[in-house]
Design a protein around this motif. Sequence first.
Motif, PDB file in Angstrom:
ATOM      1  N   UNK A  95      12.191  37.215  22.506  1.00 45.05           N
ATOM      2  CA  UNK A  95      13.021  36.649  21.038  1.00 45.05           C
ATOM      3  C   UNK A  95      13.957  37.930  20.686  1.00 45.05           C
ATOM      4  N   UNK A  96      14.967  37.855  20.597  1.00 47.70           N
ATOM      5  CA  UNK A  96      15.932  38.796  19.828  1.00 47.70           C
ATOM      6  C   UNK A  96      16.656  38.413  18.610  1.00 47.70           C
ATOM      7  N   UNK A  97      16.306  39.209  17.631  1.00 50.52           N
ATOM      8  CA  UNK A  97      16.865  39.168  16.179  1.00 50.52           C
ATOM      9  C   UNK A  97      17.873  40.085  15.891  1.00 50.52           C
ATOM     10  N   UNK A  98      19.010  39.636  15.670  1.00 46.10           N
ATOM     11  CA  UNK A  98      20.256  40.690  15.295  1.00 46.10           C
ATOM     12  C   UNK A  98      20.627  40.169  13.837  1.00 46.10           C
ATOM     13  N   UNK A 153      22.279  37.906  25.195  1.00 47.03           N
ATOM     14  CA  UNK A 153      21.126  37.069  25.660  1.00 47.03           C
ATOM     15  C   UNK A 153      21.017  37.182  27.346  1.00 47.03           C
ATOM     16  N   UNK A 154      21.973  37.858  27.887  1.00 46.59           N
ATOM     17  CA  UNK A 154      21.934  37.970  29.351  1.00 46.59           C
ATOM     18  C   UNK A 154      20.667  39.050  29.788  1.00 46.59           C
ATOM     19  N   UNK A 155      20.554  39.961  28.954  1.00 39.41           N
ATOM     20  CA  UNK A 155      19.635  41.154  29.338  1.00 39.41           C
ATOM     21  C   UNK A 155      18.133  40.841  29.392  1.00 39.41           C
ATOM     22  N   UNK A 156      17.740  39.908  28.401  1.00 42.57           N
ATOM     23  CA  UNK A 156      16.243  39.507  28.464  1.00 42.57           C
ATOM     24  C   UNK A 156      16.077  38.450  29.694  1.00 42.57           C
ATOM     25  N   UNK A 171      11.272  32.660  31.597  1.00 38.82           N
ATOM     26  CA  UNK A 171      10.556  32.501  30.464  1.00 38.82           C
ATOM     27  C   UNK A 171      11.644  31.872  29.525  1.00 38.82           C
ATOM     28  N   UNK A 172      11.299  31.367  28.158  1.00 41.03           N
ATOM     29  CA  UNK A 172      12.368  31.095  27.089  1.00 41.03           C
ATOM     30  C   UNK A 172      12.875  32.181  26.541  1.00 41.03           C
ATOM     31  N   UNK A 173      14.404  32.329  26.203  1.00 39.99           N
ATOM     32  CA  UNK A 173      14.852  33.228  25.395  1.00 39.99           C
ATOM     33  C   UNK A 173      15.334  32.642  24.108  1.00 39.99           C
ATOM     34  N   UNK A 174      15.139  33.188  23.005  1.00 39.48           N
ATOM     35  CA  UNK A 174      15.545  32.797  21.904  1.00 39.48           C
ATOM     36  C   UNK A 174      16.527  34.126  21.379  1.00 39.48           C
ATOM     37  N   UNK A 175      17.566  33.757  20.784  1.00 39.36           N
ATOM     38  CA  UNK A 175      18.604  34.769  20.171  1.00 39.36           C
ATOM     39  C   UNK A 175      18.716  34.361  18.670  1.00 39.36           C
ATOM     40  N   UNK A 227      17.135  28.393  26.892  1.00 37.00           N
ATOM     41  CA  UNK A 227      17.909  29.397  26.029  1.00 37.00           C
ATOM     42  C   UNK A 227      18.359  28.739  24.907  1.00 37.00           C
ATOM     43  N   UNK A 228      18.009  29.239  23.756  1.00 30.88           N
ATOM     44  CA  UNK A 228      18.527  28.960  22.424  1.00 30.88           C
ATOM     45  C   UNK A 228      18.779  30.020  21.448  1.00 30.88           C
ATOM     46  N   UNK A 229      20.094  29.627  20.655  1.00 33.44           N
ATOM     47  CA  UNK A 229      20.627  30.558  19.927  1.00 33.44           C
ATOM     48  C   UNK A 229      20.442  29.735  18.512  1.00 33.44           C
ATOM     49  N   UNK A 230      19.881  30.589  17.512  1.00 29.42           N
ATOM     50  CA  UNK A 230      20.025  30.283  16.247  1.00 29.42           C
ATOM     51  C   UNK A 230      20.544  31.249  15.174  1.00 29.42           C
ATOM     52  N   UNK A 231      21.580  30.480  14.735  1.00 25.02           N
ATOM     53  CA  UNK A 231      22.199  31.255  13.558  1.00 25.02           C
ATOM     54  C   UNK A 231      22.094  30.939  12.181  1.00 25.02           C
TER      55      UNK A 231
END
Length: 288
Positions: free
Chosen positions: A74-77, A94-97, A112-116, A153-157
């Motif tokens: 999970x990335x939080x920006x 998102x490419x790094x995780x 594994x799942x990646x959430x941004x 892969x999911x982006x949430x803004x």
Amino acid sequence: MKAKYVNPFTDFGFKKIFGEEASKPLLIDFLGNLLPEANIVDLTFKDKDKLGHKEADRKVIYDIYCENSAGEKIIVELQKAKQNYFKDRTVYYATFPIQEQAEKGEWNYQLKYVYCIGILDFKFDDHIKSGQGEVIHTVQLKDQHNQVFYEKLKFVYLEMPHFKKTEQELISRLDKWLFFIRHLEDFETIPEIFKDEVFVQAFEKAEIAKYTEQERLDYEQSLKIYRDLKGVIDSAFDEGKQEGLLEGTQKGKLEEKLEIARKMKSKGLSSSDIADLTGLSENEIDTL
């Protein structure tokens, strides 16, 4: 009158509330309500400084990078102002995780799942044509039939300027978190709706009077950078729209970027930060 609580859109304020080890219960509560499908029971903060293989890659440092007990990333920006190539930037991050999951030797490529998560202190404007006025935008890879092609892969803004609910209109716990983030700097006391243990802890983490002298100095510097950066970028984009520069020639776009970079440089921002925000090279910025 000076604010009692930090501005959560500053780097210092955001990391103080959500990015410290002692803040983990707050982050778990917030993300658990934003991403219920992730079943977040516990989180581990990941080393943000060692991502990527090349020197340029290692400059990619997220505000918060963590994983849940299932190993999902999970990335939080926090995004304070409009930027050129905004969507490109979030996809690149998102490419790094994803890459770091590669295993040595035989590997079947199972990921594994990646959430941004992007918390935005500005409006998307032309980035999203549909769903305008909505606070939460969820983005995934889909095929020509609008079916999800890759669910991991999911982006949430979170488009925070669109969150306009009053205290009386808050229904869900996520509503409360969005209200907290949106209005924290304006509070003088803790509203009655925030009297449970997690939110009380969040207010304690955000209370400026409880900081050391060095922490207060760090926050004031962070607040100054936030105000300067937001003012410069927002005004530059507004001027660009009024004058048609954003739809103009490539030369016009370059001149616009250079002018924005000059203003940022005069405010004391580093060349690397300016390059990240404008898309210019550090060499171009250093010659200004």
